[in-house]
Design a protein around this motif. Structure first.
Motif, PDB file in Angstrom:
ATOM      1  N   GLY A   1       2.376  12.927  -9.209  1.00  0.00           N
ATOM      2  CA  GLY A   1       4.056  14.401  -9.155  1.00  0.00           C
ATOM      3  C   GLY A   1       3.805  14.840 -10.005  1.00  0.00           C
ATOM      4  O   GLY A   1       4.233  15.895 -10.582  1.00  0.00           O
ATOM      5  N   PHE A   2       5.384  13.372 -11.343  1.00  0.00           N
ATOM      6  CA  PHE A   2       5.814  14.381 -12.682  1.00  0.00           C
ATOM      7  C   PHE A   2       5.341  13.939 -13.332  1.00  0.00           C
ATOM      8  O   PHE A   2       5.968  14.301 -14.276  1.00  0.00           O
ATOM      9  N   ASP A   3       4.051  13.737 -13.387  1.00  0.00           N
ATOM     10  CA  ASP A   3       3.126  13.380 -14.389  1.00  0.00           C
ATOM     11  C   ASP A   3       3.352  13.219 -15.431  1.00  0.00           C
ATOM     12  O   ASP A   3       3.305  13.505 -16.440  1.00  0.00           O
ATOM     13  N   ILE A   4       4.093  11.510 -14.943  1.00  0.00           N
ATOM     14  CA  ILE A   4       4.671  11.029 -15.674  1.00  0.00           C
ATOM     15  C   ILE A   4       3.557  10.178 -16.384  1.00  0.00           C
ATOM     16  O   ILE A   4       1.983   9.686 -16.721  1.00  0.00           O
ATOM     17  N   GLY A   5       4.035  10.335 -18.223  1.00  0.00           N
ATOM     18  CA  GLY A   5       2.915  10.125 -19.152  1.00  0.00           C
ATOM     19  C   GLY A   5       1.781  11.282 -19.633  1.00  0.00           C
ATOM     20  O   GLY A   5       1.487  11.455 -20.991  1.00  0.00           O
ATOM     21  N   GLY A   6       1.762  12.294 -19.112  1.00  0.00           N
ATOM     22  CA  GLY A   6       1.229  14.213 -19.613  1.00  0.00           C
ATOM     23  C   GLY A   6       0.211  13.772 -19.743  1.00  0.00           C
ATOM     24  O   GLY A   6      -0.605  14.978 -19.596  1.00  0.00           O
TER      25      GLY A   6
ATOM     26  N   GLY B   1       0.059  15.541  -5.945  1.00  0.00           N
ATOM     27  CA  GLY B   1      -0.293  14.308  -6.319  1.00  0.00           C
ATOM     28  C   GLY B   1       0.283  12.980  -5.659  1.00  0.00           C
ATOM     29  O   GLY B   1      -0.580  12.301  -5.410  1.00  0.00           O
ATOM     30  N   PHE B   2       1.742  14.235  -5.086  1.00  0.00           N
ATOM     31  CA  PHE B   2       2.079  12.667  -3.458  1.00  0.00           C
ATOM     32  C   PHE B   2       1.654  12.379  -2.271  1.00  0.00           C
ATOM     33  O   PHE B   2       0.891  11.597  -2.500  1.00  0.00           O
ATOM     34  N   TRP B   3       0.797  13.335  -1.981  1.00  0.00           N
ATOM     35  CA  TRP B   3      -0.325  13.349  -1.046  1.00  0.00           C
ATOM     36  C   TRP B   3      -1.216  12.907  -1.060  1.00  0.00           C
ATOM     37  O   TRP B   3      -1.742  12.154  -0.158  1.00  0.00           O
TER      38      TRP B   3
ATOM     39  N   ILE C   1      -2.395  13.813 -16.277  1.00  0.00           N
ATOM     40  CA  ILE C   1      -2.687  14.279 -15.100  1.00  0.00           C
ATOM     41  C   ILE C   1      -3.098  15.715 -15.078  1.00  0.00           C
ATOM     42  O   ILE C   1      -2.406  16.760 -15.425  1.00  0.00           O
ATOM     43  N   PRO C   2      -4.231  16.193 -14.985  1.00  0.00           N
ATOM     44  CA  PRO C   2      -4.153  16.938 -14.111  1.00  0.00           C
ATOM     45  C   PRO C   2      -3.522  18.466 -13.010  1.00  0.00           C
ATOM     46  O   PRO C   2      -3.105  17.628 -12.848  1.00  0.00           O
ATOM     47  N   VAL C   3      -3.489  19.078 -13.412  1.00  0.00           N
ATOM     48  CA  VAL C   3      -2.323  20.241 -12.747  1.00  0.00           C
ATOM     49  C   VAL C   3      -3.255  19.855 -11.338  1.00  0.00           C
ATOM     50  O   VAL C   3      -1.912  20.207 -10.937  1.00  0.00           O
ATOM     51  N   TRP C   4      -3.713  20.277 -11.398  1.00  0.00           N
ATOM     52  CA  TRP C   4      -3.992  19.743  -9.760  1.00  0.00           C
ATOM     53  C   TRP C   4      -3.621  18.425  -9.042  1.00  0.00           C
ATOM     54  O   TRP C   4      -3.597  18.623  -7.773  1.00  0.00           O
ATOM     55  N   LEU C   5      -3.649  17.718  -9.909  1.00  0.00           N
ATOM     56  CA  LEU C   5      -2.909  16.039  -9.092  1.00  0.00           C
ATOM     57  C   LEU C   5      -1.848  16.348  -9.439  1.00  0.00           C
ATOM     58  O   LEU C   5      -0.898  15.433  -9.130  1.00  0.00           O
ATOM     59  N   THR C   6      -1.043  17.222  -9.823  1.00  0.00           N
ATOM     60  CA  THR C   6       0.674  16.763  -9.494  1.00  0.00           C
ATOM     61  C   THR C   6       1.524  18.258  -9.078  1.00  0.00           C
ATOM     62  O   THR C   6       0.724  18.767  -7.881  1.00  0.00           O
ATOM     63  N   GLY C   7       2.617  17.901  -9.026  1.00  0.00           N
ATOM     64  CA  GLY C   7       3.815  18.100  -7.965  1.00  0.00           C
ATOM     65  C   GLY C   7       3.610  17.252  -6.350  1.00  0.00           C
ATOM     66  O   GLY C   7       2.929  16.817  -6.483  1.00  0.00           O
ATOM     67  N   ALA C   8       3.585  18.647  -5.934  1.00  0.00           N
ATOM     68  CA  ALA C   8       3.390  18.401  -4.016  1.00  0.00           C
ATOM     69  C   ALA C   8       1.856  17.613  -3.617  1.00  0.00           C
ATOM     70  O   ALA C   8       1.650  16.762  -3.162  1.00  0.00           O
TER      71      ALA C   8
ATOM     72  N   ALA D   1       0.898  -0.941   0.129  1.00  0.00           N
ATOM     73  CA  ALA D   1       0.130  -0.235   0.085  1.00  0.00           C
ATOM     74  C   ALA D   1       1.056   1.621  -0.249  1.00  0.00           C
ATOM     75  O   ALA D   1       0.487   2.029  -1.321  1.00  0.00           O
ATOM     76  N   LEU D   2       1.855   1.751   1.170  1.00  0.00           N
ATOM     77  CA  LEU D   2       2.195   2.662   1.281  1.00  0.00           C
ATOM     78  C   LEU D   2       3.482   3.123   0.077  1.00  0.00           C
ATOM     79  O   LEU D   2       3.774   4.405  -0.709  1.00  0.00           O
ATOM     80  N   TRP D   3       4.341   1.767   0.126  1.00  0.00           N
ATOM     81  CA  TRP D   3       5.199   2.127  -0.856  1.00  0.00           C
ATOM     82  C   TRP D   3       4.717   1.686  -2.548  1.00  0.00           C
ATOM     83  O   TRP D   3       5.410   2.949  -3.721  1.00  0.00           O
ATOM     84  N   GLY D   4       3.732   0.930  -2.576  1.00  0.00           N
ATOM     85  CA  GLY D   4       3.918   0.543  -4.161  1.00  0.00           C
ATOM     86  C   GLY D   4       2.513   1.752  -4.995  1.00  0.00           C
ATOM     87  O   GLY D   4       2.586   2.459  -5.852  1.00  0.00           O
ATOM     88  N   VAL D   5       1.569   1.430  -3.611  1.00  0.00           N
ATOM     89  CA  VAL D   5       0.370   2.822  -4.076  1.00  0.00           C
ATOM     90  C   VAL D   5       0.551   4.574  -3.717  1.00  0.00           C
ATOM     91  O   VAL D   5       1.076   5.311  -4.787  1.00  0.00           O
ATOM     92  N   GLY D   6       1.480   4.406  -3.158  1.00  0.00           N
ATOM     93  CA  GLY D   6       1.757   5.871  -1.829  1.00  0.00           C
ATOM     94  C   GLY D   6       3.404   6.200  -2.882  1.00  0.00           C
ATOM     95  O   GLY D   6       2.905   7.049  -3.419  1.00  0.00           O
ATOM     96  N   LEU D   7       4.110   6.090  -2.763  1.00  0.00           N
ATOM     97  CA  LEU D   7       5.315   6.530  -3.257  1.00  0.00           C
ATOM     98  C   LEU D   7       4.939   5.978  -4.697  1.00  0.00           C
ATOM     99  O   LEU D   7       4.953   7.199  -5.813  1.00  0.00           O
ATOM    100  N   GLY D   8       4.734   4.952  -5.335  1.00  0.00           N
ATOM    101  CA  GLY D   8       4.713   5.042  -6.685  1.00  0.00           C
ATOM    102  C   GLY D   8       3.532   5.443  -7.826  1.00  0.00           C
ATOM    103  O   GLY D   8       3.861   6.227  -8.288  1.00  0.00           O
ATOM    104  N   GLY D   9       1.685   5.960  -6.805  1.00  0.00           N
ATOM    105  CA  GLY D   9       1.164   6.602  -7.102  1.00  0.00           C
ATOM    106  C   GLY D   9       1.286   7.558  -7.192  1.00  0.00           C
ATOM    107  O   GLY D   9       1.777   8.837  -7.536  1.00  0.00           O
ATOM    108  N   GLY D  10       2.651   8.321  -6.081  1.00  0.00           N
ATOM    109  CA  GLY D  10       3.017  10.172  -6.275  1.00  0.00           C
ATOM    110  C   GLY D  10       3.649  10.171  -7.005  1.00  0.00           C
ATOM    111  O   GLY D  10       3.763  11.034  -7.666  1.00  0.00           O
ATOM    112  N   TYR D  11       4.377   9.130  -7.367  1.00  0.00           N
ATOM    113  CA  TYR D  11       5.459   9.787  -8.000  1.00  0.00           C
ATOM    114  C   TYR D  11       5.148   9.706  -9.429  1.00  0.00           C
ATOM    115  O   TYR D  11       5.276  10.607 -10.403  1.00  0.00           O
ATOM    116  N   LEU D  12       3.962   8.833 -10.179  1.00  0.00           N
ATOM    117  CA  LEU D  12       3.326   8.749 -11.181  1.00  0.00           C
ATOM    118  C   LEU D  12       2.495  10.574 -11.749  1.00  0.00           C
ATOM    119  O   LEU D  12       2.489  10.845 -12.772  1.00  0.00           O
TER     120      LEU D  12
END
Length: 459
Positions: free
Chosen positions: A403-408, A419-421, A410-417, A390-401
């Protein structure tokens, strides 16, 4: 239910006051350093994230003493408690060596974080000072685990409140300088904390030798070498517990490391949101510790139905209070942020993150209380796996995707910090649900099988 709530509250309120006193360390550090400089505040956020990861991971192993001693106390096996404490001191000696090396030589971690040059020197100085306080912190963890296990949390609370009274003047002196001391900024917080940690450790040891409550355990009645059987038993439970703590904390730590790439203003806003979340977290943590104590003692006395009922009521109590806290934090959000920083840019960065924290906290309450109850059952491996997914897979992995808009896409409001939260909030919801389902299975198995010796083994 009301009887159980009163029992839990009687143990939880001293734990809460003590934990709030300790978390106030972070609030004082953040508020003072925020007024010293934005660079030092960002370095403090980064350095404290790294330190907490190391500290929590190592002390999590030592926390295995609490359910072990709690069940022994419920079964009135007092002499065995003393032996377990002596073995914990030997274990702490090995752990403090590992932790010191990690903190004093943090370059590999900082390279992974791609720490900006402006933060590097201050972060290294902060961690190296805290390395010298780590042995004392581990020693005090043994004291606090034992006192909580035997239902005496006030003995920890008194020392933690005393530590808070020392923290403010020491911080003021070391951060801003005076009386011959140069202004140290962020590293001054580390120096104050190290001084306090050693004071707590020394006083804790003295109390274990003098107070009547510890006398039946005969902790220091004789010297003993490490006993392999007991060391293995503590490690068998403690390593998964430590890993679960580490997974939980590093999910936040790596958030800070990744968010550092967005700049010092964003990182400072993240630090404020994280600190608000940490303050809110203290109540469910305290309820979890109190519930865990009562459940462990009930299991040691072979009262399995009472243990199951206490577990259910403790979890419900924590989540209900979390909902109330969330409503208050939502209403007071601008005032809370204003109390942390006068910088309008940092406040703007923190505002949406604190909004997410309001909802994040409810799921955090569910998972932490349930996890502590499972530890009272001496169940550790499966919860650790749930945390990792949950925390590493969904939390960090999902946050990286996000936060850094992997794939281009992601809505703007879900990017950056943000997205991680958001991803971390989702991960806590998954972890809490998984732990709760597993607890139902474990407690049902205890009821069906009874206490036949197999229940003592960590699952």
């Amino acid at each position: 239910m009301l009887a159980d709530v009163r029992k839990i509250a009687a143990l939880a309120w001293p734990v809460l006051i003590g934990q709030l006193a300790i978390i106030a360390f972070g609030v004082i550090d953040t508020a003072m350093v925020g007024r010293y400089s934005a660079v030092d505040l960002a370095a403090l956020g980064l350095g404290s994230s790294i330190y907490i990861s190391v500290y929590i991971g190592l002390t999590g192993i030592l926390t295995a003493l609490q359910p072990i001693a709690g069940q022994l106390y419920g079964g009135r096996h007092y002499s065995q408690i003393g032996e377990e404490v002596r073995q914990s001191f030997w274990l702490a000696l090995a752990l403090m060596t590992i932790g010191f090396l990690i903190l004093y030589f943090p370059e590999p971690i900082l390279r992974v974080a791609r720490v900006p040059a402006a933060l590097h020197e201050r972060t290294v100085a902060y961690l190296q000072i805290l390395a010298f306080g780590l042995p004392a912190g581990l020693t005090f963890r043994i004291y606090s685990s034992l006192t909580n296990a035997v239902g005496q949390p006030r003995l920890v609370m008194i020392l933690q409140v005393g530590a808070l009274l020392m923290k403010f003047p020491l911080n003021r002196w070391f951060v801003f300088g005076g009386f011959g001391m140069p202004a140290l900024g962020g590293p001054g917080c580390a120096l104050a904390s190290t001084t306090i940690n050693w004071t707590l450790a020394v006083v804790g040891i003295l109390l274990m030798t003098r107070l009547d409550v510890f006398r039946p355990f005969a902790i220091f009645s004789h010297f003993c070498w490490p006993v392999w059987r007991r060391q293995v038993a503590q490690l068998r439970l403690g390593i998964p517990m430590g890993l679960s703590y580490l997974i939980e904390v590093t999910s936040y730590t790596f958030m800070a490391l990744f968010i550092a790439r967005f700049g010092t203003t964003t990182l400072a806003g993240h630090q404020i949101a994280g600190n608000v979340g940490a303050v809110l977290y203290m109540t469910p943590l305290s309820i979890g510790i109190a519930t865990s104590t009562l459940v462990a003692q009930a299991l040691g006395a072979h009262r399995h139905e009472a243990a199951r009922t206490l577990s259910r009521h403790g979890i419900l109590m924590a989540v209900t209070i979390a909902c109330c806290y969330g409503a208050i934090a939502l209403a007071l959000r601008p005032l809370i942020i204003e109390g942390y920083t006068p910088n309008p840019l940092v406040a703007a960065a923190a505002m949406p993150l604190v909004l997410i924290v309001v909802f994040y906290h409810v799921f955090d309450s569910l998972q932490v209380t349930t996890a502590f109850v499972l530890r009272a059952y001496k169940v550790a491996v499966v919860p650790t796996v749930i945390y990792a997914i949950a925390l590493w897979g969904v939390g960090l992995g999902g946050g990286y995707l996000l936060g850094f808009d992997i794939g281009g896409a992601i809505p703007v409001w879900l990017t950056g910090a943000r997205g991680f939260w958001v991803a971390n909030m989702a991960s806590l919801a998954i972890a809490g649900s998984g732990l709760l389902l597993y607890l139902q299975s474990v407690s049902r198995r205890y009821l069906q099988a009874g206490f036949d010796g197999q229940a003592d083994k960590a699952v």
